[in-house]
Design a protein around this motif. Structure first.
Motif, short mmCIF file in Angstrom:
data_model
loop_
_atom_site.label_atom_id
_atom_site.label_comp_id
_atom_site.label_asym_id
_atom_site.label_seq_id
_atom_site.Cartn_x
_atom_site.Cartn_y
_atom_site.Cartn_z
N THR A 1 0.83 -1.21 0.00
CA THR A 1 0.00 0.00 0.00
C THR A 1 0.86 1.25 0.00
N LYS A 2 1.91 1.25 0.81
CA LYS A 2 2.80 2.42 0.88
C LYS A 2 3.51 2.66 -0.43
N ILE A 3 3.97 1.58 -1.08
CA ILE A 3 4.68 1.72 -2.36
C ILE A 3 3.75 2.27 -3.42
N GLU A 4 2.49 1.83 -3.45
CA GLU A 4 1.54 2.31 -4.45
C GLU A 4 1.23 3.78 -4.27
N GLN A 5 1.27 4.27 -3.02
CA GLN A 5 0.93 5.67 -2.76
C GLN A 5 2.11 6.59 -3.02
N GLU A 6 3.33 6.06 -2.91
CA GLU A 6 4.51 6.89 -3.11
C GLU A 6 4.74 7.13 -4.60
N ASN A 7 5.40 8.23 -4.91
CA ASN A 7 5.65 8.56 -6.32
C ASN A 7 7.03 9.20 -6.47
N GLY A 8 8.03 8.51 -6.00
CA GLY A 8 9.40 8.99 -6.17
C GLY A 8 9.76 10.16 -5.28
N GLU A 9 9.09 10.27 -4.08
CA GLU A 9 9.42 11.40 -3.21
C GLU A 9 10.84 11.32 -2.67
N ASN A 10 11.39 10.06 -2.52
CA ASN A 10 12.71 9.88 -1.91
C ASN A 10 13.77 9.63 -2.98
N SER A 11 13.61 10.19 -4.13
CA SER A 11 14.55 9.95 -5.22
C SER A 11 15.83 10.74 -4.99
N VAL A 12 16.97 10.00 -4.93
CA VAL A 12 18.28 10.63 -4.75
C VAL A 12 19.27 9.91 -5.66
N SER A 13 20.46 10.47 -5.77
CA SER A 13 21.53 9.83 -6.53
C SER A 13 22.36 8.95 -5.60
N PHE A 14 22.64 7.70 -6.02
CA PHE A 14 23.39 6.78 -5.16
C PHE A 14 24.18 5.81 -6.02
N ASN A 15 25.14 5.13 -5.37
CA ASN A 15 25.95 4.12 -6.03
C ASN A 15 25.32 2.75 -5.78
#
Length: 455
Positions: free
Chosen positions: A294-308
């Motif tokens: 449910t949480k994944i379906e509601q999220e829309n890339g709010e925590n998008s960052v650059s990472f290795n």
């Protein structure tokens, strides 16, 4: 008042406003051009008379033959003294002499509009030896022009009335055609509201590229998506209820058994407690998976960052290797020291855990985790096992919620069937693709392709 009637009235009012200004301009230009031509004629006649040296030839006024040749119907000639008295005058229209005479010292044009016509007066000073001695006035009754102007007004009024009627009728029928798709949309939505069933707007056989057709097509696509989501929600609730009912029934049965018999039998008590603990753990995992989905379906890339990505893969593999006691081999493409991408690192870690955990459940051999960079713009991750494999006809359904294959996914081994659904949502949120390739007895490979920059 309906929107259709409002548009019809506004369009008609706008048209009438345009016609009013247009017809006013036409009438003004008609009067202006016509009167200007008449004024020029009168000025030319006045200059011709002034050449006759009127102050020294008063006989011109007694002998009308000298002036009558210049006098036409509906016209008047006046010779005005400095005291504004008319010294001489000849006329062919009595209405002209009813207007008061005036002495002026410069060329003057007077336009009088009355109910019985339009009157023009041209006044010019008369000089003798360099001094003004009188004023010559020529007047003309533009009766015909008045008749023509009245006729023009009647024509314009008639045209305006006809245009208004045509605008009302045309606007009404045009808005009927224009609002027909909107009316169908409103009717369909009202029927959906009353019946609770999903319906489509009937579309023309030949689709056009106008906005209303696009609106109808968009509405139908929206209804399809809503219907699909509604069906999935119903299926989800049914599946979740079924999954929850099984452990709850087992817990209730063993608790009842404990109450009646287990306090006398240590072995039975131990078995009941173990079953309750096992089913409680299963419930906890199921609840966590449901909340996670449910949480994944509601999220829309709010925590998008650059990472290795490479350290995340190695750390995740190391953790799973320690907890499972199994061999998990991580293979990084040659020459790839660092793999930067944009997204949610926690979700990517969860994705790897789900896929590797599935591979560990259905295989006793080592699990391989390969990563590579394709075309310098997309990341490719492969999770491969040498396990029991999956039948080809089962592959299209593996990402459905609560789906478990008969052979490979029993309840105790395979969980609730939410892991791959969660993995699929994570990949979709990162703008990527996930594919499962498998054959019975030959293991399974999960292929994930992710863009380096999450859209």
């Amino acid at each position: 008042m309906s929107l259709k009637l409002k548009i019809t009235l506004w369009v008609s009012a706008g048209l009438m406003l345009i016609l009013f200004f247009s017809f006013t301009f036409v009438y003004y230009m008609f009067i202006r051009v016509t009167t200007k031509g008449e004024v020029e004629l009168l000025k030319e006649k006045a200059r011709t008379l002034l050449l006759k040296d009127l102050p020294t030839h008063p006989e011109y006024w007694q002998n009308n033959s000298q002036m009558d040749e210049l006098l036409i119907p509906q016209e008047m000639l006046r010779y005005i003294a400095p005291d504004s008295k008319v010294v001489h005058q000849i006329y062919s229209d009595e209405k002209l002499i009813s207007y008061p005479a005036s002495y002026v010292n410069k060329e003057t044009v007077v336009l009088e509009t009355a109910a019985d016509g339009i009157f023009i007066f041209v006044q010019m000073p008369v000089y003798q030896e360099g001094h003004q001695v009188a004023t010559l006035e020529i007047g003309r009754n533009l009766r015909r022009l008045g008749e023509y102007s009245s006729m023009l007004i009647s024509i314009l009024l008639l045209t305006s009335t006809g245009a208004l009627i045509l605008a009302l009728l045309g606007g009404y029928f045009y808005t009927n055609v224009l609002f027909r798709p909107l009316q169908q949309l409103v009717t369909t939505m009202q029927n959906i509201e009353k019946s609770g069933s999903f319906r489509h707007i009937s579309m023309p056989a030949k689709m056009t590229n106008d906005e209303l057709t696009m609106l109808g097509a968009t509405f139908n696509r929206m209804i399809d998506r809503l219907q699909d989501m509604f069906q999935k929600q119903e299926q989800f609730l049914a599946d979740a209820s079924h999954e929850l009912r099984t452990p709850l029934t087992i817990i209730e049965s063993y608790a009842s058994l404990l109450r009646r018999w287990a306090f006398r039998d240590d072995q039975l008590r131990e078995e009941a407690l173990e079953a309750i603990i096992s089913e409680s753990a299963q419930l906890k995992v199921l609840t966590q998976n449901l909340l996670s989905l449910t949480k994944i379906e509601q999220e829309n890339g709010e925590n998008s960052v650059s990472f290795n990505l490479i350290p995340i893969l190695e750390q995740t593999a190391a953790s799973l290797r320690l907890t499972s006691g199994r061999e998990i081999q991580v293979q990084i493409a040659s020459g790839l020291k660092e793999l930067l991408m944009t997204g949610d690192p926690h979700k990517i870690r969860q994705l790897i855990i789900i896929l590797v955990d599935n591979a560990l459940k259905y295989s006793q051999e080592r699990v391989e985790l390969d990563v590579d960079l394709k075309d310098n713009k997309s990341v490719e991750i492969k999770v491969t096992d040498q396990g029991i494999g999956i039948a080809e006809n089962e592959l299209p359904h593996l990402f459905d919620r609560f789906y478990r294959t008969d052979k490979a996914r029993n309840r105790k081994q395979g969980g609730a069937g939410l892991g791959l659904a969660i993995a699929h949502h994570i990949v979709q949120q990162h703008g990527g693709q996930i594919e499962l390739q498998s054959r019975l007895g030959h293991g399974t490979m999960a292929l994930i392709t992710l863009p380096q920059t999450c859209q």
